[in-house]
Write an enzyme that holds these catalytic residues in place. Structure first.
Site, PDB file in Angstrom:
ATOM      1  N   ARG A 161       0.829  -1.221   0.000  1.00  0.00           N
ATOM      2  CA  ARG A 161       0.000   0.000   0.000  1.00  0.00           C
ATOM      3  C   ARG A 161       0.861   1.268   0.000  1.00  0.00           C
ATOM      4  NH1 ARG A 161      -2.497  -3.674  -1.042  1.00  0.00           N
ATOM      5  NH2 ARG A 161      -4.348  -4.540  -0.046  1.00  0.00           N
ATOM      6  N   SER A 213     -11.326  -1.149   3.022  1.00  0.00           N
ATOM      7  CA  SER A 213     -10.705  -1.614   4.264  1.00  0.00           C
ATOM      8  C   SER A 213     -10.214  -0.424   5.083  1.00  0.00           C
ATOM      9  CB  SER A 213      -9.510  -2.513   3.951  1.00  0.00           C
ATOM     10  OG  SER A 213      -9.972  -3.656   3.282  1.00  0.00           O
ATOM     11  N   GLU A 305      -5.559   2.129   6.599  1.00  0.00           N
ATOM     12  CA  GLU A 305      -5.308   2.030   5.160  1.00  0.00           C
ATOM     13  C   GLU A 305      -5.987   3.219   4.457  1.00  0.00           C
ATOM     14  OE1 GLU A 305      -5.409  -1.864   3.400  1.00  0.00           O
ATOM     15  OE2 GLU A 305      -6.436  -1.103   1.619  1.00  0.00           O
TER      16      GLU A 305
HETATM   17  C1  LIG Z   1     -15.804  -1.364  -1.660  1.00  0.00           C
HETATM   18  C2  LIG Z   1     -14.338  -1.033  -1.689  1.00  0.00           C
HETATM   19  C3  LIG Z   1     -13.409  -2.047  -1.808  1.00  0.00           C
HETATM   20  C4  LIG Z   1     -12.030  -1.754  -1.826  1.00  0.00           C
HETATM   21  N1  LIG Z   1     -11.164  -2.786  -1.955  1.00  0.00           N
HETATM   22  C5  LIG Z   1      -9.840  -2.531  -1.990  1.00  0.00           C
HETATM   23  C6  LIG Z   1      -8.907  -3.600  -2.137  1.00  0.00           C
HETATM   24  O1  LIG Z   1      -9.273  -4.756  -2.241  1.00  0.00           O
HETATM   25  N2  LIG Z   1      -7.581  -3.275  -2.153  1.00  0.00           N
HETATM   26  C7  LIG Z   1      -7.126  -1.992  -2.057  1.00  0.00           C
HETATM   27  O2  LIG Z   1      -5.909  -1.770  -2.088  1.00  0.00           O
HETATM   28  N3  LIG Z   1      -7.997  -0.961  -1.929  1.00  0.00           N
HETATM   29  C8  LIG Z   1      -9.338  -1.195  -1.889  1.00  0.00           C
HETATM   30  N4  LIG Z   1     -10.230  -0.146  -1.775  1.00  0.00           N
HETATM   31  C9  LIG Z   1      -9.719   1.226  -1.633  1.00  0.00           C
HETATM   32  C10 LIG Z   1      -9.709   2.010  -2.970  1.00  0.00           C
HETATM   33  O3  LIG Z   1     -10.622   1.499  -3.861  1.00  0.00           O
HETATM   34  C11 LIG Z   1      -8.359   2.026  -3.628  1.00  0.00           C
HETATM   35  O4  LIG Z   1      -7.387   2.486  -2.731  1.00  0.00           O
HETATM   36  C12 LIG Z   1      -8.368   2.908  -4.886  1.00  0.00           C
HETATM   37  O5  LIG Z   1      -7.202   2.600  -5.606  1.00  0.00           O
HETATM   38  C13 LIG Z   1      -8.403   4.406  -4.589  1.00  0.00           C
HETATM   39  O6  LIG Z   1      -8.596   5.113  -5.803  1.00  0.00           O
HETATM   40  P1  LIG Z   1      -9.397   6.491  -5.854  1.00  0.00           P
HETATM   41  O7  LIG Z   1      -9.347   7.009  -7.226  1.00  0.00           O
HETATM   42  O8  LIG Z   1     -10.767   6.319  -5.300  1.00  0.00           O
HETATM   43  O9  LIG Z   1      -8.533   7.374  -4.882  1.00  0.00           O
HETATM   44  P2  LIG Z   1      -9.031   8.503  -3.851  1.00  0.00           P
HETATM   45  O10 LIG Z   1      -9.812   7.856  -2.753  1.00  0.00           O
HETATM   46  O11 LIG Z   1      -9.692   9.605  -4.573  1.00  0.00           O
HETATM   47  O12 LIG Z   1      -7.645   9.004  -3.280  1.00  0.00           O
HETATM   48  C14 LIG Z   1      -6.862   8.150  -2.477  1.00  0.00           C
HETATM   49  C15 LIG Z   1      -5.473   8.772  -2.334  1.00  0.00           C
HETATM   50  O13 LIG Z   1      -4.811   8.714  -3.597  1.00  0.00           O
HETATM   51  C16 LIG Z   1      -4.409  10.023  -3.990  1.00  0.00           C
HETATM   52  N5  LIG Z   1      -4.569  10.102  -5.460  1.00  0.00           N
HETATM   53  C17 LIG Z   1      -5.683   9.842  -6.188  1.00  0.00           C
HETATM   54  N6  LIG Z   1      -5.445  10.018  -7.503  1.00  0.00           N
HETATM   55  C18 LIG Z   1      -4.146  10.395  -7.606  1.00  0.00           C
HETATM   56  C19 LIG Z   1      -3.293  10.755  -8.694  1.00  0.00           C
HETATM   57  N7  LIG Z   1      -3.723  10.738  -9.965  1.00  0.00           N
HETATM   58  N8  LIG Z   1      -2.017  11.112  -8.426  1.00  0.00           N
HETATM   59  C20 LIG Z   1      -1.547  11.133  -7.146  1.00  0.00           C
HETATM   60  N9  LIG Z   1      -2.308  10.815  -6.069  1.00  0.00           N
HETATM   61  C21 LIG Z   1      -3.582  10.452  -6.299  1.00  0.00           C
HETATM   62  C22 LIG Z   1      -5.321  10.980  -3.239  1.00  0.00           C
HETATM   63  O14 LIG Z   1      -4.680  12.232  -3.062  1.00  0.00           O
HETATM   64  C23 LIG Z   1      -5.514  10.234  -1.937  1.00  0.00           C
HETATM   65  O15 LIG Z   1      -4.454  10.505  -1.054  1.00  0.00           O
HETATM   66  C24 LIG Z   1     -11.602  -0.412  -1.744  1.00  0.00           C
HETATM   67  C25 LIG Z   1     -12.550   0.611  -1.626  1.00  0.00           C
HETATM   68  C26 LIG Z   1     -13.890   0.315  -1.600  1.00  0.00           C
HETATM   69  C27 LIG Z   1     -14.889   1.434  -1.485  1.00  0.00           C
END
Ligand SMILES: Cc1cc2nc3c(=O)[nH]c(=O)nc-3n(C[C@H](O)[C@H](O)[C@H](O)COP(=O)(O)OP(=O)(O)OC[C@H]3O[C@@H](n4cnc5c(N)ncnc54)[C@H](O)[C@@H]3O)c2cc1C
Length: 310
Positions: A161, A213, A305
């Site tokens: 992560r 998570s 996380e």
């Molecule tokens: C139902 C559910 C299940 C999930 N399952 C998993 C799983 O199995 N494994 C897992 O690892 N995660 C999981 N997640 C968490 C999440 O989906 C991931 O971490 C996802 O990759 C986050 O992407 P996002 O675009 O929503 O980021 P955001 O939530 O919008 O941002 C998260 C972080 O990333 C940064 N960020 C976003 N885009 C960029 C960019 N282009 N450049 C630099 N920084 C950036 C943001 O500043 C922030 O700090 C889950 C979430 C949900 C709701």
């Protein structure tokens, strides 16, 4: 392009959060650079935050006194086994593109919400797979200097992560990602991806707003010796030996614990769900309560996380 006092609630998968003092959405690299230039011209010395799909973010009800840029940079192209994707593409759309083009390697990410940019930054992973396993190259841009940087996989310093974009490159926005995949069989890729999606639908509380998570799984070596016998029976490799934190929360009796409209899910205790009108503080109280309970019972320090925006 910059708007004032934009509510972040609807940009959050949690449906929690107050306004951003300044907000903009970038649909292309050019728009992103324009946004950053416009921001620089304001001369305001406030923090800048890049938002993806908000699936990993707990946003304060007081909002964020700074500039939020939503990354919606799209675009998917293929060159042999390499695909290049705009960082604002949803993982689900990247997976569909892989299936259509019979490219294998990302099936583990079936049902993983959020953008590919967010997945790279946090090296998202599940079912033994991690984003880093397929990353070939990442293109990013510095928020202050607008300088573009191209990094090969090894230069992204991926870990559990973690990537360089959480560390020394935290002033950079990921704008596009090249993924190296393998030729595969379309029907099999589709089947494996759908299996993951169905698993998540069955095991995760998808019927409520959530941000995945809450805590990181616990590395085997973090378990105090006196609890090893009890907890090691639950150990699994994902992507290295860990104890699933959901199991530890369950053993601590935390399932179903509620604060206002926030609740530790009955279905999967590592998810804190929003039953309707949960507040930032309700979630914080549950997080602190869970940490304290696990600390007292197992002498383990849980680590979030999820990310905070406040
Ligand atoms: C139902 C559910 C299940 C999930 N399952 C998993 C799983 O199995 N494994 C897992 O690892 N995660 C999981 N997640 C968490 C999440 O989906 C991931 O971490 C996802 O990759 C986050 O992407 P996002 O675009 O929503 O980021 P955001 O939530 O919008 O941002 C998260 C972080 O990333 C940064 N960020 C976003 N885009 C960029 C960019 N282009 N450049 C630099 N920084 C950036 C943001 O500043 C922030 O700090 C889950 C979430 C949900 C709701």
């Amino acid at each position: 392009m910059i708007q004032r006092d934009v509510s972040l609630r609807d940009y959050s998968n949690y449906k929690i959060g107050g306004p951003a003092s300044y907000f903009s959405e970038a649909n292309s690299k050019e728009e992103l650079i324009e946004c950053l230039k416009e921001w620089k011209e304001t001369g305001l010395q406030k923090p800048v935050f890049v938002l993806g799909k908000g699936t990993n973010l707990l946003i304060s009800d007081n909002g964020f006194d700074g500039f939020v840029i939503r990354n919606s940079i799209k675009g998917l192209s293929k060159n042999g086994n390499l695909i290049t994707t705009g960082a604002g593409e949803l993982m689900s759309d990247v997976l569909s593109f892989c299936t259509v083009n019979s490219l294998s390697g990302l099936e583990w990410a079936g049902g993983l919400p959020g953008t590919i940019g967010g997945a790279v930054r946090g090296n998202a992973g599940a079912f033994g797979g991690e984003t880093k396993d397929s990353v070939f190259e990442v293109l990013s841009i510095d928020i202050n200097t607008f300088e573009e940087k191209r990094r090969a996989n090894r230069d992204c310093l991926f870990d559990y992560r973690y990537s360089i974009f959480k560390g020394e490159a935290k002033n950079e926005i990921v704008i596009s990602v090249s993924l190296e995949l393998k030729p595969g069989e379309k029907d099999l890729i589709k089947k494996l991806t759908e299996e993951r999606i169905n698993y998540r639908r069955e095991k995760h509380p998808m019927e409520y707003p959530n941000i995945g998570s809450t805590f990181k799984n616990i590395r085997k070596e973090k378990i105090p010796v006196k609890f090893r016998e009890e907890l090691m029976q639950y150990a699994k490799d994902d992507p290295f030996p860990i104890i699933p934190v959901a199991k530890v929360l369950y053993l601590c009796g935390l399932k179903g614990e509620r604060e206002g409209d926030a609740q530790i899910s009955e279905k999967h205790p590592n998810f804190i769900i929003n039953l309707g009108n949960a507040k930032y503080e309700d979630v914080i109280k549950l997080i602190n309560f869970a940490k304290q309970t696990v600390r007292e019972k197992y002498e383990i320090e849980l680590e979030e996380e999820i990310m905070y925006l406040k």
